[in-house]
Design a protein around this motif. Structure first.
Motif, short mmCIF file in Angstrom:
data_model
loop_
_atom_site.label_atom_id
_atom_site.label_comp_id
_atom_site.label_asym_id
_atom_site.label_seq_id
_atom_site.Cartn_x
_atom_site.Cartn_y
_atom_site.Cartn_z
N ALA A 54 -7.15 7.35 -12.24
CA ALA A 54 -6.94 8.56 -11.43
C ALA A 54 -7.93 8.62 -10.27
O ALA A 54 -7.56 9.02 -9.16
N ASP A 55 -9.18 8.25 -10.52
CA ASP A 55 -10.18 8.22 -9.44
C ASP A 55 -9.74 7.28 -8.32
O ASP A 55 -9.84 7.60 -7.13
N ALA A 57 -6.71 6.20 -7.60
CA ALA A 57 -5.52 6.70 -6.90
C ALA A 57 -5.90 7.72 -5.84
O ALA A 57 -5.43 7.66 -4.69
N GLU A 58 -6.77 8.64 -6.19
CA GLU A 58 -7.19 9.68 -5.24
C GLU A 58 -7.94 9.05 -4.06
O GLU A 58 -7.70 9.41 -2.91
N ARG A 59 -8.81 8.12 -4.37
CA ARG A 59 -9.62 7.51 -3.32
C ARG A 59 -8.77 6.71 -2.33
O ARG A 59 -8.92 6.83 -1.11
N ARG A 61 -5.44 6.81 -1.88
CA ARG A 61 -4.44 7.65 -1.20
C ARG A 61 -5.07 8.36 0.00
O ARG A 61 -4.49 8.42 1.09
N SER A 62 -6.27 8.90 -0.19
CA SER A 62 -6.93 9.63 0.90
C SER A 62 -7.31 8.70 2.05
O SER A 62 -7.44 9.14 3.20
N HIS A 95 0.92 7.11 -10.34
CA HIS A 95 0.41 7.02 -8.96
C HIS A 95 1.02 5.80 -8.27
O HIS A 95 0.34 5.08 -7.55
#
Length: 298
Positions: A54-55, A57-59, A61-62, A95
């Protein structure tokens, strides 16, 4: 949930083919703490050293990037239970707009490694496999592992192998027992020759065996090089020369995150002198083609 990619290749800036999942939802680490600390000290990384799926994916994607994510199953060699490749694939499926999961199996598990590799592709949708011969303590050209390479060839997905210098165990007495010779890329020449339908990706600048890696990628259509694990400004000159010429379609962007950030890698690469007409192939098109991602033909 079986992974199905939803990455828009035209929309992302690049696809990072070498990203580590280093912790799971249960706070279990990919390596024991001593090896984690030694690796962090070697790379002098300031990033969070235990990213979950999850970390990541967020990183990514941003940042407008996509990433291939994986762990390494070195249970037999290290005695440290591996993160679950099955769980990584299931979480990556949540993700699928930014992540592509690779699996990892312990080669020492013999027939079970072969059976698990098949399950990871058919039941969980992984798009390739990651191996680390030094950490997993095996010689890729050992005939004992031929059934595994044959199965992955049959499954039609790439196998990515660590090659060259190793940050894991660096600075520890005896390097914690890790043997660098297992990561000489020439040990994979037999694998690439005997399994011509298997895509072999040599991870990292293969110092001190860079010439062998370049020769293999030049000689064999099924051998590629990922450029992770080093900031591009430190690449061996022979690798920079090859990447901008005869191997422009055979080298792939990879960072080795969280050890090196993709932004730092991309900034260095922009000033490396590789002709701009090759940038898109290196940064995403060749990787997309190897992984069968939509939009990879353009």
């Amino acid at each position: 949930m079986t992974y199905q990619p939803r990455i828009d290749v035209d929309a992302v800036r690049a696809i990072d083919v070498h990203v580590h999942v280093e912790a799971d939802e249960h706070d279990h680490l990919a390596l024991d703490q001593e090896l984690m600390d030694a690796s962090a000290a070697y790379f002098r990384s300031s990033e969070k050293r235990t990213p979950t799926v999850a970390d990541l994916a967020e990183r990514y994607r941003s940042a407008g990037l996509a990433a291939v994510v994986f762990t390494v199953d070195a249970t037999t060699a290290t005695g440290h239970p591996a993160l679950s490749s099955e769980e990584i694939a299931e979480q990556a499926a949540e993700h699928a707009d930014v992540l592509v999961p690779f699996g990892s199996v312990d080669p020492h598990q013999g027939p079970e490694a072969v059976a698990r590799a098949r399950r990871l592709v058919t039941d969980h949708g992984v798009r390739g496999f990651k191996f680390h011969p030094s950490l997993q303590a095996f010689a890729p050209d050992d005939p004992a592992f031929r059934p595994l390479w044959g199965a992955i060839e049959e499954l039609g997905v790439p196998a990515l192998f660590h090659t060259g210098q190793n940050g894991i165990g660096a600075g520890l007495p005896g390097g914690r027992g890790l043997k660098l010779r297992y990561s000489n890329p020439i040990l994979l020449d037999d694998v690439a020759a005997d399994f011509p339908g298997l895509t072999v990706i040599l991870a990292h600048p293969s110092v001190p065996w860079q010439g062998e890696a370049i020769s293999m990628a030049t000689h064999k259509a099924n051998v590629y090089i990922d450029l992770s694990g080093w900031r591009p400004k430190y690449f061996p000159p022979e690798l920079v020369h090859a990447a901008g010429r005869m191997l422009a379609g055979k080298v792939l962007f990879g960072s080795d995150y969280p050890l090196i950030t993709p932004e730092r890698w991309l900034e260095d690469f922009a000033g490396l002198g590789v002709p701009e007409e090759h940038h898109e192939a290196i940064l995403k098109r060749t990787t997309a083609r190897l992984l069968g991602l939509a939009g990879s033909s353009s």
